[in-house]
Design an enzyme around this catalytic site. Structure first.
Site, mmCIF file in Angstrom:
data_model
loop_
_atom_site.group_PDB
_atom_site.id
_atom_site.type_symbol
_atom_site.label_atom_id
_atom_site.label_comp_id
_atom_site.label_asym_id
_atom_site.label_seq_id
_atom_site.Cartn_x
_atom_site.Cartn_y
_atom_site.Cartn_z
ATOM 1 N N ARG A 22 0.817 -1.221 0.000
ATOM 2 C CA ARG A 22 0.000 0.000 0.000
ATOM 3 C C ARG A 22 0.854 1.276 0.000
ATOM 4 O O ARG A 22 0.598 2.179 -0.810
ATOM 5 C CB ARG A 22 -0.976 -0.026 1.175
ATOM 6 C CG ARG A 22 -2.142 -0.987 0.971
ATOM 7 C CD ARG A 22 -3.057 -1.026 2.176
ATOM 8 N NE ARG A 22 -2.369 -1.545 3.357
ATOM 9 C CZ ARG A 22 -2.851 -1.499 4.592
ATOM 10 N NH1 ARG A 22 -4.030 -0.940 4.814
ATOM 11 N NH2 ARG A 22 -2.182 -2.011 5.603
ATOM 12 N N ASN A 40 -6.703 -2.560 1.876
ATOM 13 C CA ASN A 40 -6.771 -4.019 1.961
ATOM 14 C C ASN A 40 -8.237 -4.424 2.058
ATOM 15 O O ASN A 40 -8.963 -3.908 2.903
ATOM 16 C CB ASN A 40 -6.054 -4.534 3.219
ATOM 17 C CG ASN A 40 -4.552 -4.508 3.072
ATOM 18 O OD1 ASN A 40 -4.024 -4.448 1.968
ATOM 19 N ND2 ASN A 40 -3.849 -4.570 4.191
#
Length: 759
Positions: A22, A40
C-alpha cells in the site's frame, strides 16, 4: 468528463499484504499526481485510481508489473468506472468482506535494514530481539483472521508506544502498517529460566544464553514458529546429550551458521544453493559436507550432507554476535511429536532435554517448523514445507472446493477454491496422537482464515490412515485416491500437465488397487485416471509394522527369494552375525507366510539391500537405510547387476538375480560402496528400459518421476539424464514435495479432474 481522464477500480490477489504494497502504491500515485485510494480488502489489495489516462496506465503497469520484491501476484481484476473527481490519493482503512480469493504471506526472515537497526547503538531497537518491518518478520504464525491487521494477530496483546505508532501510521516509514511493529518499550520480552522454572537473574538474556551455550548447555529457544533445541555445534558432548535425551540417535541435526562465509567452511556450496541460503525464506538447505569441516561427526553420522540455515530472526543475529559461529538448531520436540510452541507445554515436555529455556511472551497462533530444500540440476526442490514457504498457494485453475486430507507420513493437507490450491505446512506423522491433534487444529484454522467450506473431501484409499479416518467424519462427498496416482498427479499439477504421461512412482508404501502394498510402479495415465502397466515383482515382507524399524526382517525377506541353496544358506548365516535378535523365528514365519504382506515397493527394496550389505539393521528414522546406502555409493562406477523383465498383464521386474549377484559380490569381498553403486545403477537401468518399452507401446514421450524414493539424488539425477539422452521430456517435483507431503496436492488434482468430467 474530460476524455483524457480515466478511472479504474483494480483488485490484486496473491501475496500482497504485509509487504509494504500500500505505501508502495501510495508513493507512485503521489509521484504521478493521481487521485483515489488504496485499501486491503480481505487478503487482496484494492485500488481506485483516476487521472490522465496516460498516467493511470503508467501507474497500473508499474504497480502490477513491478510490485515490491516480496509480492506474488496470482490474479488481477480491473474495471473502468465513471470519473469521480477525487481530491487526493489516500490509504483507506482495511475492509473485511466475504471475498473468494484469500492469501496468507509466509513468515519472512529479518531484512538487512532491521539487522542494521539491532546493531545501531542510536536506534530504539538496539539489541531488540523482535525487530521487524513491512519487509520481514512473523506473518502466518501470528495471524488469526483476515484482513491482515494488527488486531487480527497475536500482536494485538501489545499496544504500540507513541514512537512505534508514529511509524505505523506514517506512509513514508518502512514500518507503515507493519502489523508486528514494536520496540523494547512496547513489544514482547525475553525471559530466561532453568528447566525447573526458576527465572535467571541477568542484565542481558541474550548474552547469558550465549555464555550458557559456550559452557555446553542445551537451550530450548522459542522462535517464530515454535521452539528449537540449541547447543554449540562444536561441542560433541552437548550434541550427544541432545541425541540421548531427545531419543534421536542417528537422524542428522540441522545447523545454523553465522554467515555465508562460515557455511562455506563446512560445506561445498554452488550458486543456486547460496541464493537459497540468503533468500528471504531462509530455509534449511541440504549441502554436501566439506572433508575439512571441523564439525563433530555426530551432527550427521553416516551421511554426506549437512542441513544448513542462516540466521532469520534478530535473536539469531544477536546470539551469533556473542562469539558463536555455528549452532545446532533442531526442532524443539520429543522425537516423533510435533514442534512445541506454547511456553507451558514446552517447559513440561522439554525439561528433561533442555537445561534452560529462552522464552518470550508473544503467542504463536500457528506452529510451523523450518522448511527443508535442496538443489537438483540447478532446480530448487522442496522437501519439507514450513516457515517461509507455507501456506503454499498455487494458481492452478482448480475451481472446485476440495479438502484433500493427504497421507499419514510427512503429512500435509490442501484446500482448493476459485482456481487456487492452498497447501499446509508439514504436519509430521499422524500416528502420533499430538500430531493428529495439531493436524485437526490446522485444518480448522485454515478453514476459518479462508472462510472455507469444502464441497468434497479427498483422501487416501488406505482405510487405516488417520487422514482417511478424519475424512470419514466429514459430511461432504468423499473421493478415495490411490496413493501413487496422487504422487504422479502432484507433479502434473505443478507442471500444468493434463495429457497422458508415463508415470514412474518409486515410494515406500501405499495401498494398491489389489489390496497389496505398491511402491515400484509404472503408470500410463492422466490426472483423472491411470493404468498400471509395470511393477516390481511382489516380495513377501515378514514382520508387519515391526519391519519398518527392524529392517533386517526386510533383508531376510529378500534373501528368501534366492533359489541357489548354498548362497541362500551362507547369506542367512552371515545375517545371523549382524543381527542381535534370533532370526530363526522370522525365517520360519516367512516359510509359513505368517504376518507377511506382499509389496512391490522400491523403498522396501532399498531397506533390504541396506540390511543385506550390513549398512544398518535397525533404523531410528524413516528411510535411514536408503539414505545411508546412497551415501556410500561409489562415484563414477557404471557396473550393474542382472535382472529380467517378464510380461503377462504387466511388465514385471524380476529381482532374484540382483539379490544373488549382490551376495556373490559380498562373498568375493567387493566393497560395499561398489555394491551400492551397482545396485543404484541397476534400478536406473530397469527404469530406463521399462519407460522406453512404454513409449514404444503408447507413443507417449512425457515421463513423470515422483514418490519418496526420488529424494535419492543419485537415482533421480541419473534417471533424468538417461531419459533426456533418449529424448524424453522428464518432469519431477520442485515446489510440491515428491515425498508424501505432496500427496494432498495430487489428491486435489485427481478429484478436480473427476468432478470436471462428471465421472
Amino acid at each position: 468528463m474530460d476524455k483524457q481522464n480515466r478511472r479504474y477500480y483494480a483488485r490484486i490477489y496473491g501475496i500482497v499484504q504485509g509487504i509494504g504494497y500500500r505505501p508502495f502504491i501510495y508513493k507512485i500515485a503521489k509521484e504521478l499526481n493521481l487521485r483515489g485510494w488504496v485499501s486491503n480488502i480481505d487478503s487482496s489489495v484494492a485500488i481506485d485510481i483516476e487521472g490522465p489516462s496516460e498516467k493511470v496506465e503508467q501507474f497500473l503497469i508499474r504497480v502490477i508489473k513491478k510490485p515490491p520484491k516480496l509480492a506474488k501476484i496470482d490474479k488481477v481484476e480491473i474495471i473502468e468506472k465513471d470519473f469521480k473527481e477525487y481530491k487526493e490519493f489516500k490509504i483507506k482503512k482495511s475492509i473485511q468482506r466475504k471475498s473468494k480469493l484469500k492469501f496468507i504471506i509466509p513468515d519472512l526472515a529479518t531484512c538487512n535494514e532491521c539487522v542494521e537497526d539491532i546493531f545501531d547503538t542510536k536506534s530504539n531497537r538496539y539489541r531488540y530481539a523482535f525487530t521487524n518491518c513491512t519487509n520481514c518478520g512473523p506473518r502466518y504464525s501470528i495471524i488469526k483472521s483476515f484482513p491482515y491487521d494488527r488486531e487480527n494477530t497475536t500482536m494485538k496483546a501489545f499496544k504500540m508506544c507513541p514512537s512505534c505508532n508514529e511509524e505505523y501510521i506514517s506512509q513514508d516509514s518502512r514500518r507503515f502498517h507493519a502489523q508486528p511493529n514494536c520496540c523494547s518499550k512496547c513489544g514482547p520480552r525475553l525471559i530466561l529460566i532453568d528447566n525447573r522454572g526458576n527465572k535467571i537473574s541477568c542484565v542481558d538474556e541474550i548474552k547469558e544464553t550465549a555464555n550458557l551455550l559456550k559452557e555446553g548447555k542445551i537451550i530450548a529457544i522459542k522462535g517464530i514458529g515454535g521452539f528449537h533445541l540449541v547447543c554449540n555445534a562444536y561441542d560433541e558432548k552437548a550434541i550427544s546429550n541432545i541425541r540421548l535425551r531427545k531419543k534421536r540417535p542417528h537422524k542428522p541435526l540441522a545447523i545454523m551458521v553465522k554467515n555465508i562465509k562460515k557455511a562455506k567452511e563446512h560445506c561445498i556450496i554452488n550458486i543456486k544453493e547460496e541464493e537459497l541460503l540468503l533468500s528471504t525464506r531462509k530455509p534449511i538447505v541440504l549441502l554436501n559436507k566439506r572433508e575439512d569441516s571441523k564439525l563433530p561427526q555426530n551432527i550427521a553420522p553416516k551421511v554426506n550432507k549437512y542441513g544448513v540455515m542462516l540466521p532469520y530472526t534478530p535473536l539469531h543475529y544477536l546470539l551469533f554476535n556473542e562469539g558463536l559461529d555455528t549452532l545446532i538448531m533442531t526442532s524443539g520436540n520429543i522425537s516423533g511429536c510435533p514442534i512445541e510452541y506454547e511456553n507451558n507445554s514446552a517447559i513440561s515436555k522439554l525439561k528433561d532435554i533442555a537445561n534452560y529455556f529462552l522464552l518470550n511472551d508473544r503467542d504463536i497462533n500457528t506452529p510451523i517448523d523450518d522448511s527443508v530444500v535442496k538443489v537438483i540440476k540447478n532446480n530448487e526442490v522442496l522437501i519439507r514445507p514450513g516457515r517461509g514457504y507455507a501456506p503454499i498457494s498455487l494458481n492452478k485453475n482448480v475451481q472446485n472446493k476440495i479438502l484433500a486430507c493427504g497421507a499419514d507420513m510427512k503429512s500435509t493437507f490442501a484446500l482448493s477454491s476459485d482456481g487456487i490450491v492452498y497447501g499446509s505446512q508439514y504436519m509430521g506423522n499422524l500416528k502420533e496422537l499430538d500430531s493428529f491433534r495439531e493436524y485437526e487444529k490446522a485444518i480448522g484454522n485454515l478453514e476459518q482464515l479462508y472462510d472455507y467450506n469444502p464441497q468434497v473431501i479427498a483422501a487416501d484409499m488406505h482405510p487405516g490412515y488417520l487422514s482417511s479416518i478424519y475424512s470419514e467424519k466429514k459430511d461432504e462427498i468423499k473421493y478415495k485416491v490411490q496413493h501413487h496416482h496422487a504422487h504422479m498427479a502432484s507433479c502434473m499439477l505443478e507442471k500444468n500437465i493434463y495429457e497422458r504421461v508415463i508415470g514412474v512412482i518409486y515410494d515406500g508404501m501405499g495401498l494398491g488397487l489389489d489390496n497389496n502394498i505398491w511402491g515400484g510402479e509404472f503408470f500410463i495415465g492422466n490426472r483423472e485416471s491411470f493404468q498400471r502397466r509395470g511393477s516390481y515383482r511382489y516380495t513377501s515382507i515378514q514382520g508387519g509394522d515391526s519391519a519398518q524399524e527392524n529392517i533386517w526382517k526386510i533383508g531376510l525377506s529378500y534373501l528368501d527369494l534366492i533359489r541357489h541353496s548354498r548362497l541362500k544358506k551362507q547369506a542367512i548365516n552371515r545375517m545371523k552375525t549382524m543381527v542381535k535378535d534370533d532370526i530363526e523365528i522370522t525365517c520360519k514365519a516367512l516359510k509359513y507366510n505368517i504376518n507377511c504382506y506382499k509389496t512391490s515397493s522400491v523403498g522396501r527394496l532399498f531397506d533390504g539391500i541396506a540390511s543385506i550389505l550390513g549398512v544398518i539393521q535397525n533404523i531410528s528414522y524413516e528411510a535411514q537405510g536408503a539414505i545411508e546406502l546412497e551415501a556410500i555409493a561409489a562415484e563414477g562406477n557404471i557396473e550393474s547387476y542382472t535382472y529380467s523383465i517378464s510380461e503377462d498383464k504387466l511388465l514385471i521386474v524380476n529381482i532374484e538375480t540382483i539379490i544373488q549377484e549382490i551376495i556373490s559380490d559380498i562373498e568375493k569381498g567387493t566393497s560395499r560402496s561398489i555394491i551400492s553403486a551397482k545396485f543404484h545403477n541397476t534400478i536406473i537401468n530397469i527404469t530406463i528400459e521399462i519407460v522406453c518399452k512404454l513409449r514404444d507401446e503408447y507413443g507417449i514421450n512425457k515421463a513423470i518421476l515422483s514418490g519418496g524414493v526420488f529424494e535419492n539424488q543419485y537415482l533421480l539425477i541419473n534417471i533424468i539424464d538417461k531419459l533426456q539422452g533418449k529424448d524424453f521430456e522428464v518432469f519431477f517435483n520442485n515446489l510440491i514435495p515428491t515425498n508424501d507431503s505432496g500427496v494432498s496436492f495430487g489428491q486435489v488434482a485427481v478429484v478436480n479432474e473427476i468432478l470436471k468430467k462428471g465421472v
